[in-house]
Design a protein around this motif. Structure first.
Motif, short mmCIF file in Angstrom:
data_model
loop_
_atom_site.label_atom_id
_atom_site.label_comp_id
_atom_site.label_asym_id
_atom_site.label_seq_id
_atom_site.Cartn_x
_atom_site.Cartn_y
_atom_site.Cartn_z
N UNK A 41 0.52 -1.28 0.33
CA UNK A 41 -0.52 -0.12 -0.28
C UNK A 41 0.81 1.19 -0.01
N UNK A 42 2.23 0.77 0.69
CA UNK A 42 3.10 2.49 0.72
C UNK A 42 3.45 2.62 -0.44
N UNK A 43 4.17 1.69 -1.27
CA UNK A 43 4.20 1.39 -2.63
C UNK A 43 3.79 2.46 -3.59
N UNK A 44 2.07 2.03 -3.16
CA UNK A 44 1.46 2.49 -4.16
C UNK A 44 1.06 3.93 -4.11
N UNK A 45 1.16 4.68 -2.84
CA UNK A 45 0.69 6.15 -2.49
C UNK A 45 1.81 6.51 -2.70
N UNK A 46 3.03 5.99 -2.88
CA UNK A 46 4.01 6.78 -3.27
C UNK A 46 5.59 7.08 -2.85
N UNK A 47 5.33 5.67 -1.33
CA UNK A 47 6.37 6.94 -0.68
C UNK A 47 7.53 5.97 -0.39
N UNK A 48 7.67 4.94 -2.43
CA UNK A 48 9.22 4.37 -2.25
C UNK A 48 9.91 6.28 -3.18
N UNK A 49 9.04 6.88 -4.23
CA UNK A 49 9.60 7.79 -4.84
C UNK A 49 9.90 9.05 -3.91
N UNK A 50 10.78 9.11 -2.64
CA UNK A 50 10.98 10.15 -2.00
C UNK A 50 12.07 10.82 -2.12
N UNK A 51 12.57 11.70 -2.14
CA UNK A 51 13.85 12.61 -2.19
C UNK A 51 14.73 12.32 -1.44
N UNK A 52 16.16 12.22 -1.78
CA UNK A 52 16.54 11.90 -1.18
C UNK A 52 17.26 12.06 0.41
N UNK A 53 16.99 11.65 1.39
CA UNK A 53 17.38 12.06 2.58
C UNK A 53 16.01 11.99 2.99
N UNK A 54 14.41 11.90 2.78
CA UNK A 54 13.53 12.39 2.74
C UNK A 54 13.19 11.26 3.52
#
Length: 735
Positions: free
Chosen positions: A183-196
């Motif tokens: 679910x977290x991947x689907x919501x885009x939490x795998x594409x955060x800024x470096x260090x975020x």
């Protein structure tokens, strides 16, 4: 290589997604030919034996009952003795199919019954997966690989069952992915800024389960720091609340007692009512998410005492929300409980992610927003699809090469998602106290990072201990222990009590355990083959049972016990040496060898010397029609030679040869023990029961139903006490 997809194998619905340039849900047909995002996790078998999948059979509930299965995911990796499985057995309206202990199996496993045939939960789930695979292949091309999601609370047994289902469906599992992480991947939490970094709580309110997980997302890595929820709380409970309300309302309005009315109906009419009410309630629930009122059309599936259609019932959203608000409050209470258990202040949670079909209900989001604030609560357009989408995103980044999959290599793709898996459960080992009682000791904590290796030191409890059984358990949500696996190892040397043993337990990312032991004094290391709930567990359980029974039998001489232990040691060593799959037929051969050793141990000295002759005579006289003709002829020839020979050396050699042939038929000689008791017991009740059991066994043999014979042996082994206690001799009066 074929395509790789993501699959949300849900309790109520299953979803397939695929990612190339973008991620998209692949509509599947099931058996009704109509494309849909959601495939009902429903399996039915019609009169012709055809397997039907999905929305089609579910909509025709009345037609297929009781040969229709829903919520099979609840049974994956469980046992018949599980209290929640027993609840399912008792709820025939929701689960009309048969749920039982496998014939010839133990209560650590469970099967369902359709059209009189037993199916494992893995087999049923594999039919759903096979249908999804075939439908998707027709649109994408050949599909061979998949990331399949599982609840965060799934144990090693449940994960193994899921992998087995995929294997039966012809799918290579790239990864079993925790649903909250998907679910977290689907919501885009795998594409955060470096260090975020983000701290998220996944609120997964599905059809059959309610799951909570706290995840830390950092630089594309996901670390789970806590999980909770209730695996028996979901949209099904909302349906039940709404169904109960509707039934009470029509009773009150029309002045009848529904149970009395249904008692007068035929079975077909009752099934029509159950199916119609299920479909009507579900449709009303969906409509009330977008409308202020909905109608349950009782007139379509229920008639009153005067054979007139019962009037339809209108339900308002306000009524619906008042009915279900206590249930939604319980989900919020579970959030607070998880936050407390993990010492996580709500202020540190950046977002609450809504997942699952039941989270589409407006009141769910409203109550969460009222409690935690609107900024925290995130909901996608279709939260019931999010888990499959996350699985598809991961599937696209993972290798499809078999060697890479087996090694869990995830860094060969620059877009790969980092998953830091943790143990979801504590694992315990059973230890024996000096007085013979047992205790458990924790060997693995929850929330440990996987893969994990744990080393533990234990000691033998007796002088010259030769066989040690390793029993492993996990904690369950009801506070009890669930046995997950067991295995044996042997010690060939004569060691004093309190000799040190070093155990090494390994868990991979899917919490699949392997174990080995080192005897410190000798340096010998043994891989311990752990049972996985199939033929292997049946064999190992029989070994455990027969050892306990024989060693605690005061009527059996110590020399007999010693011989039995030596024979069993060889069996255990062979098991640990060979890496047979849990379903390999070799396990049944081992089980027969165990029974043969047990039977020999019960025999007297004179009988033991003639055992080959005794067994061959029993087989020829009692079970000739079940023997291989070549074996039968060979046994007759050797028996004839023994009878006419005056050379004792030749007789002994022939008896050894007969024993070797007879070992192939140890099941039949075990069956004969029941006839022996029936013919010789001084207790009329025991004798009568033994004869009945023997007749049932021979009938099962006539039908080639070996599993039924094994089940009859297990369930009636108390009858063998007369032989074990020496009241009846295994003797057939040889000349």
């Amino acid at each position: 290589m074929g395509k790789a997809i993501g699959i949300d194998l849900g309790t109520t619905n299953s979803v397939v997604a695929f990612k190339d340039t973008s991620v998209r849900v692949i509509q599947t047909k099931g058996s009704d030919g109509n494309d849909s995002d959601l495939c009902r996790s429903c399996v039915a078998i019609d009169k012709s034996g055809q397997v039907l999948i999905g929305n089609g059979p579910y909509k025709n509930w009345k037609r297929y009952t009781p040969n229709i299965i829903v919520s099979v995911k609840r049974l994956m990796g469980t046992g018949f003795s599980d209290p929640q499985v027993q609840k399912m057995c008792a709820d025939k309206k929701a689960y009309p199919y048969g749920i039982k202990k496998p014939t010839g199996g133990t209560e650590e496993a469970v099967v369902v019954v359709l059209r009189g045939k037993e199916y494992s939960p893995e087999q049923i789930s594999s039919e759903i997966l096979k249908s999804l695979k075939n439908d998707t292949s027709s649109k994408l091309g050949d599909v061979t690989h998949a990331v399949i999601t599982v609840p965060a609370y799934f144990t090693e047994k449940q994960k193994s069952a899921t992998k087995k289902a995929a294997e039966l469906a012809g799918l290579h599992v790239q990864r079993l992915l925790a649903e909250p992480t998907a679910a977290a991947i689907s919501y885009g939490f795998d594409k955060m800024m470096p260090g975020e970094s983000k701290h998220v709580l996944v609120y997964d309110f599905g059809g059959g389960t309610f799951d909570l997980s706290i995840l830390m997302a950092v630089d594309g890595q996901f670390i789970e720091s806590g999980s909770g929820g209730d695996r028996w709380l979901g949209g099904d409970d909302i349906d039940r609340i709404l169904s109960d309300y509707a039934c009470k309302e029509i009773e009150k309005r029309d002045g009848f007692v529904l149970s009395d009315l249904l008692d007068e109906k035929s079975e077909k009419e009752k099934n029509a009512f159950i199916g119609g009410l299920k479909a009507g309630v579900e449709e009303a629930k969906k409509n009330l998410s977008s409308s202020q009122k909905a109608t349950i059309f009782f007139s379509e599936f229920l008639e009153n005492e005067d054979d007139e259609p019962v009037e339809d019932l209108v339900i308002t959203r306000a009524t619906f929300e008042s009915l279900i608000s206590p249930l939604i409050k319980r989900t919020i209470d579970l959030i607070d409980k998880l936050l407390g258990e993990t010492a996580t202040p709500i202020e540190t949670i950046d977002n609450i992610l809504l997942v699952g079909g039941s989270s589409c209900i407006p009141l769910v989001k409203k109550m969460l927003v009222d409690k935690y604030g609107e900024v925290k609560v995130l909901s996608s357009e279709k939260p019931m699809l999010a888990i499959a989408e996350g699985a598809a995103i991961l599937a696209q980044t993972l290798p499809s090469d078999e060697a890479a999959i087996s090694q869990q290599i995830t860094d060969i793709n620059e877009d790969a998602i980092g998953l830091i898996s943790t143990t979801k459960h504590q694992i315990f080992i059973q230890l024996e106290n000096p007085d013979g009682s047992h205790r458990t000791e924790r060997i693995i904590e929850s929330k440990e990072v996987l893969p994990l290796e744990v080393n533990k030191k234990f000691r033998t409890i007796a002088n010259n201990q030769k066989i040690i059984e390793v029993k492993l358990f996990t904690d369950t949500e009801n506070g009890s222990y669930d046995k997950i696996s067991s295995g044996f190892f042997t010690i060939s040397e004569n060691l004093p009590a309190m000799s040190e043993l070093n155990f090494t337990f390994n868990l991979d990312e899917n919490e699949t355990m392997t174990a080995k032991v080192k005897v410190v004094k000798t340096g010998k290391v043994t891989e311990i083959r752990l049972g996985r709930g199939n033929n292997d567990t049946s064999c190992l359980s029989e070994l455990s049972h027969k050892m306990e029974e024989l060693l605690n039998n005061p009527q059996v001489a110590d020399s007999k016990k010693s011989t039995f232990i030596s024979e069993v040691q060889q069996i255990i060593d062979s098991i640990n040496k060979n890496n047979y799959s849990p379903t390999d037929s070799k396990w049944s051969d081992y089980e027969e060898d165990i029974r043969a050793a047990y039977t020999r141990a019960l025999m007297g000295e004179r009988q033991e010397n003639n055992i080959g002759e005794i067994l061959a005579t029993i087989l020829i006289n009692e079970f000739n029609k079940f023997l291989n003709p070549a074996d039968a002829n060979e046994m007759r020839e050797k028996l004839f030679k023994i009878k006419n020979s005056t050379d004792n050396f030749e007789k002994d050699s022939l008896r050894q040869e007969l024993e070797h042939i007879s070992q192939k038929y140890s099941l039949l000689t075990h069956v004969f023990l029941f006839k022996l008791i029936g013919d010789n017991s001084s207790n009329p009740q025991t004798a009568g029961r033994a004869i009945c059991v023997y007749d049932e066994m021979t009938s099962a043999l006539d039908n080639h139903n070996i599993v039924e014979v094994n089940e009859l042996i297990r369930s009636n082994e108390d009858l063998l006490e007369e032989i074990q206690q020496g009241h009846i001799s295994i003797d057939i009066g040889l000349a």
